[in-house]
Motif scaffolding. Structure first.
Motif, PDB file in Angstrom:
ATOM      1  N   GLY A   1       4.903  -9.713  39.990  1.00  0.00           N
ATOM      2  CA  GLY A   1       5.567  -8.777  39.087  1.00  0.00           C
ATOM      3  C   GLY A   1       7.014  -8.493  39.434  1.00  0.00           C
TER       4      GLY A   1
ATOM      5  N   PHE B   1      -2.207  -0.486  47.371  1.00  0.00           N
ATOM      6  CA  PHE B   1      -2.292  -0.828  45.943  1.00  0.00           C
ATOM      7  C   PHE B   1      -2.076  -2.326  45.748  1.00  0.00           C
ATOM      8  CE2 PHE B   1      -1.404   3.697  45.759  1.00  0.00           C
ATOM      9  CZ  PHE B   1      -2.339   4.098  44.827  1.00  0.00           C
ATOM     10  N   GLY B   2      -2.587  -2.831  44.627  1.00  0.00           N
ATOM     11  CA  GLY B   2      -2.403  -4.242  44.288  1.00  0.00           C
ATOM     12  C   GLY B   2      -2.962  -5.141  45.374  1.00  0.00           C
TER      13      GLY B   2
ATOM     14  N   SER C   1       6.684   0.862  36.097  1.00  0.00           N
ATOM     15  CA  SER C   1       5.487   1.674  36.376  1.00  0.00           C
ATOM     16  C   SER C   1       4.642   1.066  37.491  1.00  0.00           C
ATOM     17  CB  SER C   1       4.644   1.799  35.103  1.00  0.00           C
ATOM     18  OG  SER C   1       5.373   2.491  34.126  1.00  0.00           O
ATOM     19  N   PRO C   2       4.140   1.907  38.414  1.00  0.00           N
ATOM     20  CA  PRO C   2       3.324   1.410  39.528  1.00  0.00           C
ATOM     21  C   PRO C   2       1.923   1.028  39.068  1.00  0.00           C
ATOM     22  CG  PRO C   2       3.524   3.778  39.666  1.00  0.00           C
ATOM     23  CD  PRO C   2       4.374   3.364  38.504  1.00  0.00           C
ATOM     24  N   ILE C   3       1.840  -0.136  38.456  1.00  0.00           N
ATOM     25  CA  ILE C   3       0.593  -0.671  37.892  1.00  0.00           C
ATOM     26  C   ILE C   3       0.510  -2.136  38.286  1.00  0.00           C
ATOM     27  CG2 ILE C   3      -0.689  -1.154  35.769  1.00  0.00           C
ATOM     28  CD1 ILE C   3       0.949   1.165  34.479  1.00  0.00           C
ATOM     29  N   TRP C   4      -0.702  -2.566  38.689  1.00  0.00           N
ATOM     30  CA  TRP C   4      -0.890  -3.956  39.148  1.00  0.00           C
ATOM     31  C   TRP C   4      -2.086  -4.563  38.455  1.00  0.00           C
ATOM     32  CZ3 TRP C   4      -0.054   0.379  42.008  1.00  0.00           C
ATOM     33  CH2 TRP C   4       1.202   0.467  42.617  1.00  0.00           C
ATOM     34  N   LYS C   5      -1.944  -5.863  38.185  1.00  0.00           N
ATOM     35  CA  LYS C   5      -2.935  -6.569  37.378  1.00  0.00           C
ATOM     36  C   LYS C   5      -3.552  -7.687  38.214  1.00  0.00           C
ATOM     37  CE  LYS C   5      -0.988  -8.305  33.633  1.00  0.00           C
ATOM     38  NZ  LYS C   5      -0.433  -8.372  32.284  1.00  0.00           N
TER      39      LYS C   5
ATOM     40  N   PRO D   1       5.488  -5.427  43.990  1.00  0.00           N
ATOM     41  CA  PRO D   1       6.076  -5.621  42.651  1.00  0.00           C
ATOM     42  C   PRO D   1       5.035  -5.383  41.555  1.00  0.00           C
ATOM     43  CG  PRO D   1       6.904  -7.276  44.137  1.00  0.00           C
ATOM     44  CD  PRO D   1       5.849  -6.519  44.899  1.00  0.00           C
ATOM     45  N   VAL D   2       5.460  -4.725  40.474  1.00  0.00           N
ATOM     46  CA  VAL D   2       4.527  -4.207  39.473  1.00  0.00           C
ATOM     47  C   VAL D   2       4.324  -5.181  38.306  1.00  0.00           C
ATOM     48  CG1 VAL D   2       5.098  -1.846  40.090  1.00  0.00           C
ATOM     49  CG2 VAL D   2       6.347  -2.965  38.224  1.00  0.00           C
ATOM     50  N   SER D   3       3.169  -5.041  37.633  1.00  0.00           N
ATOM     51  CA  SER D   3       2.853  -5.979  36.547  1.00  0.00           C
ATOM     52  C   SER D   3       2.001  -5.331  35.461  1.00  0.00           C
ATOM     53  CB  SER D   3       2.115  -7.187  37.116  1.00  0.00           C
ATOM     54  OG  SER D   3       0.953  -6.767  37.814  1.00  0.00           O
ATOM     55  N   GLY D   4       2.300  -4.074  35.127  1.00  0.00           N
ATOM     56  CA  GLY D   4       1.475  -3.362  34.151  1.00  0.00           C
ATOM     57  C   GLY D   4       1.757  -3.747  32.721  1.00  0.00           C
TER      58      GLY D   4
ATOM     59  N   TRP E   1      -3.745 -11.679  42.059  1.00  0.00           N
ATOM     60  CA  TRP E   1      -2.861 -10.600  41.596  1.00  0.00           C
ATOM     61  C   TRP E   1      -1.644 -11.220  40.916  1.00  0.00           C
ATOM     62  CZ3 TRP E   1      -4.315  -5.626  41.649  1.00  0.00           C
ATOM     63  CH2 TRP E   1      -5.381  -5.270  42.472  1.00  0.00           C
ATOM     64  N   VAL E   2      -1.282 -10.702  39.761  1.00  0.00           N
ATOM     65  CA  VAL E   2      -0.146 -11.223  38.996  1.00  0.00           C
ATOM     66  C   VAL E   2       1.155 -10.841  39.688  1.00  0.00           C
ATOM     67  CG1 VAL E   2       1.076 -11.070  36.784  1.00  0.00           C
ATOM     68  CG2 VAL E   2      -1.438 -11.112  36.844  1.00  0.00           C
TER      69      VAL E   2
ATOM     70  N   ARG F   1      -4.710  -4.083  48.646  1.00  0.00           N
ATOM     71  CA  ARG F   1      -6.076  -3.541  48.659  1.00  0.00           C
ATOM     72  C   ARG F   1      -6.977  -4.319  49.607  1.00  0.00           C
ATOM     73  NH1 ARG F   1      -7.406   1.477  46.253  1.00  0.00           N
ATOM     74  NH2 ARG F   1      -6.236   1.722  44.328  1.00  0.00           N
TER      75      ARG F   1
ATOM     76  N   TYR G   1      -7.050  -3.488  36.463  1.00  0.00           N
ATOM     77  CA  TYR G   1      -5.775  -2.761  36.563  1.00  0.00           C
ATOM     78  C   TYR G   1      -5.872  -1.723  37.670  1.00  0.00           C
ATOM     79  CZ  TYR G   1      -4.171  -4.856  32.230  1.00  0.00           C
ATOM     80  OH  TYR G   1      -3.771  -5.751  31.274  1.00  0.00           O
ATOM     81  N   ASP G   2      -4.947  -1.824  38.638  1.00  0.00           N
ATOM     82  CA  ASP G   2      -4.830  -0.849  39.712  1.00  0.00           C
ATOM     83  C   ASP G   2      -3.599   0.012  39.399  1.00  0.00           C
ATOM     84  OD1 ASP G   2      -5.292   0.451  42.099  1.00  0.00           O
ATOM     85  OD2 ASP G   2      -4.473  -1.141  43.364  1.00  0.00           O
ATOM     86  N   VAL G   3      -3.718   1.324  39.528  1.00  0.00           N
ATOM     87  CA  VAL G   3      -2.638   2.229  39.106  1.00  0.00           C
ATOM     88  C   VAL G   3      -2.455   3.346  40.135  1.00  0.00           C
ATOM     89  CG1 VAL G   3      -1.770   3.713  37.262  1.00  0.00           C
ATOM     90  CG2 VAL G   3      -3.311   1.824  36.697  1.00  0.00           C
TER      91      VAL G   3
END
Lengths: 149, 81
Positions: free
Chosen positions: A142, B8-9, A124-128, B77-80, A139-140, B12, A53-55
């Protein structure tokens, strides 16, 4: 303080569901609703062994607080919220997110908890990044964010 | 002027942060255009097109003006959760 929001380095401090429920507890609350997100071993037919998880932590934590504020406007000023999201590499079965909503009544606790997770997943700025059993990583894909001038 | 951009994501792969040269008083849209060469080299052009830029407190629109030395973040695009 009626809200806890945080991004937590998983290596040093794993997430804890009991801690979330304890935080939202209060003498006037008859309900505590909990959501726990866990890394699973399969996604879209591919066997997963871990997820990183990148945040962007400052913006993520600010967004968590805004979403909690929105939920409080919808379901009551007396709600208590706990939001914690992990950062770093997690194995299958590890907890990636813990949410809890505490309220005098169950309807508001359920509704607010559901609202938190649905909004966090799209805003939310979160990446999986999934790491697969075959050694590949990806990377998923999103949800695109909205910006303002 | 130089704008620093945190990655990010999927970005990187370009590193943790890159420095991008844009015209004085340039906007987020100008920054996006200047980043295209970095994105093309890493096969990220399409992702750049659908990504947003942000400062430490908000996601920025295309018309937002950048400052020299400012540190922004690129948010795919986000994926949390």
């Amino acid at each position: 303080m009626n809200t806890n929001v945080e991004v937590r380095e998983f290596d040093s401090n794993p997430l804890d569901a009991a801690e979330a429920l304890s935080f939202v507890d209060a003498a006037g609350n008859g309900a505590g609703s909990l959501f726990v997100g866990v890394v699973r071993n399969l996604n879209q037919g591919r066997k997963v062994r871990a997820v990183s998880y990148d945040v962007f932590a400052p913006l993520a934590e600010q967004g968590f607080a805004e979403i909690c504020s929105e939920a409080r406007q919808k379901w009551g000023d007396d709600l208590r919220f706990y939001v914690a999201h992990a950062k770093g590499r997690l194995q299958v079965g590890d907890i990636s997110i813990v949410l809890a909503a505490g309220s005098p009544h169950r309807a508001e606790a359920f509704a607010a908890c559901r609202y938190l997770i649905e909004e966090i997943k799209t805003r939310s700025p979160i990446w999986k990044q999934e790491h697969y059993m075959d050694g590949d990583s990806d990377w998923v894909k999103g949800h695109a964010l909205c910006g303002h001038d | 002027m130089i704008v620093k951009v945190q990655m990010f994501g999927a970005f990187r792969v370009l590193g943790d942060q890159i420095e991008v040269k844009i015209k004085e008083g340039g906007s987020v849209s100008d920054l996006r255009d200047s980043m295209l060469q970095y994105a093309q080299n890493a096969d990220l052009s399409e992702l750049l097109r659908v990504s947003k830029f942000a400062n430490q407190s908000s996601v920025l629109g295309e018309g937002a003006i950048c400052s020299s030395g400012e540190v922004l973040a690129i948010l795919p695009p986000v994926s949390g959760g």
